[in-house]
Design a protein around this motif. Structure first.
Motif, short mmCIF file in Angstrom:
data_model
loop_
_atom_site.label_atom_id
_atom_site.label_comp_id
_atom_site.label_asym_id
_atom_site.label_seq_id
_atom_site.Cartn_x
_atom_site.Cartn_y
_atom_site.Cartn_z
N MET A 13 57.04 37.50 37.46
CA MET A 13 55.90 37.99 38.18
C MET A 13 55.11 36.79 38.69
O MET A 13 54.84 35.86 37.93
N ASP A 14 54.74 36.83 39.96
CA ASP A 14 53.92 35.74 40.48
C ASP A 14 52.43 36.12 40.37
O ASP A 14 52.08 37.22 39.93
N ALA A 15 51.58 35.20 40.75
CA ALA A 15 50.13 35.40 40.58
C ALA A 15 49.61 36.56 41.41
O ALA A 15 48.74 37.32 40.95
N VAL A 16 50.12 36.74 42.62
CA VAL A 16 49.68 37.87 43.46
C VAL A 16 50.03 39.19 42.77
O VAL A 16 49.19 40.10 42.68
N GLU A 17 51.24 39.29 42.28
CA GLU A 17 51.65 40.51 41.58
C GLU A 17 50.80 40.75 40.34
O GLU A 17 50.42 41.90 40.05
N ALA A 18 50.48 39.70 39.61
CA ALA A 18 49.65 39.84 38.41
C ALA A 18 48.26 40.34 38.76
O ALA A 18 47.74 41.25 38.10
N VAL A 19 47.66 39.76 39.79
CA VAL A 19 46.32 40.20 40.22
C VAL A 19 46.36 41.66 40.65
O VAL A 19 45.49 42.45 40.28
N GLN A 20 47.36 42.04 41.41
CA GLN A 20 47.48 43.43 41.85
C GLN A 20 47.68 44.37 40.67
O GLN A 20 47.10 45.47 40.65
N LEU A 21 48.46 43.97 39.70
CA LEU A 21 48.68 44.79 38.51
C LEU A 21 47.39 44.97 37.72
O LEU A 21 47.04 46.09 37.31
N ILE A 22 46.66 43.89 37.55
CA ILE A 22 45.40 43.94 36.80
C ILE A 22 44.40 44.85 37.50
O ILE A 22 43.82 45.75 36.88
N THR A 23 44.19 44.62 38.78
CA THR A 23 43.20 45.43 39.50
C THR A 23 43.66 46.87 39.65
O THR A 23 42.85 47.79 39.59
N GLY A 24 44.96 47.07 39.82
CA GLY A 24 45.50 48.43 39.93
C GLY A 24 45.30 49.24 38.66
O GLY A 24 45.22 50.47 38.70
N ALA A 25 45.24 48.54 37.53
CA ALA A 25 45.02 49.21 36.24
C ALA A 25 43.53 49.33 35.91
O ALA A 25 43.18 49.76 34.82
N GLY A 26 42.68 48.90 36.86
CA GLY A 26 41.23 49.01 36.64
C GLY A 26 40.62 47.79 35.98
O GLY A 26 39.45 47.81 35.60
N GLY A 27 41.39 46.73 35.85
CA GLY A 27 40.88 45.51 35.22
C GLY A 27 40.22 44.58 36.21
O GLY A 27 40.19 44.83 37.42
N ILE A 28 39.69 43.50 35.70
CA ILE A 28 39.05 42.45 36.50
C ILE A 28 39.93 41.21 36.43
O ILE A 28 40.13 40.64 35.36
N ALA A 29 40.46 40.81 37.58
CA ALA A 29 41.33 39.64 37.64
C ALA A 29 40.49 38.38 37.69
O ALA A 29 39.64 38.22 38.56
N VAL A 30 40.73 37.49 36.72
CA VAL A 30 39.95 36.26 36.58
C VAL A 30 40.90 35.06 36.59
O VAL A 30 41.92 35.07 35.90
N PHE A 31 40.55 34.04 37.34
CA PHE A 31 41.29 32.77 37.33
C PHE A 31 40.70 31.96 36.18
O PHE A 31 39.63 31.38 36.29
N ALA A 32 41.40 31.94 35.05
CA ALA A 32 40.90 31.28 33.85
C ALA A 32 41.31 29.81 33.81
O ALA A 32 42.41 29.44 34.23
N HIS A 33 40.42 28.99 33.30
CA HIS A 33 40.66 27.56 33.08
C HIS A 33 41.20 26.83 34.32
O HIS A 33 42.19 26.09 34.21
N PRO A 34 40.61 26.98 35.48
CA PRO A 34 41.20 26.39 36.69
C PRO A 34 41.30 24.87 36.66
O PRO A 34 42.20 24.31 37.28
#
Length: 57
Positions: A1-22
């Motif tokens: 899974m790439d980062a775009v897919e992860a963000v979409q999965l998180i937001t699609g499930a009602g979560g908040i996508a956060v870029f941690a420890h940049p």
């Protein structure tokens, strides 16, 4: 899974996508901006600005 897919999965499930420890990834400023510019339209909602091991040096 790439980062775009992860963000979409998180937001699609009602979560908040956060870029941690940049800053720990050793990306250049241009690379970081590119990542943010890529992920924001897909639902990136936050960027962590401080964490327990952060120091100003």
């Amino acid at each position: 899974m790439d980062a775009v897919e992860a963000v979409q999965l998180i937001t699609g499930a009602g979560g908040i996508a956060v870029f941690a420890h940049p800053l720990i990834y050793d990306f250049s400023e241009e690379q970081l901006q590119g990542i943010i510019d890529t992920l924001k339209p897909h639902g990136l909602m936050a960027i962590e600005s401080e964490y327990s091991t952060f120091t100003s040096t």
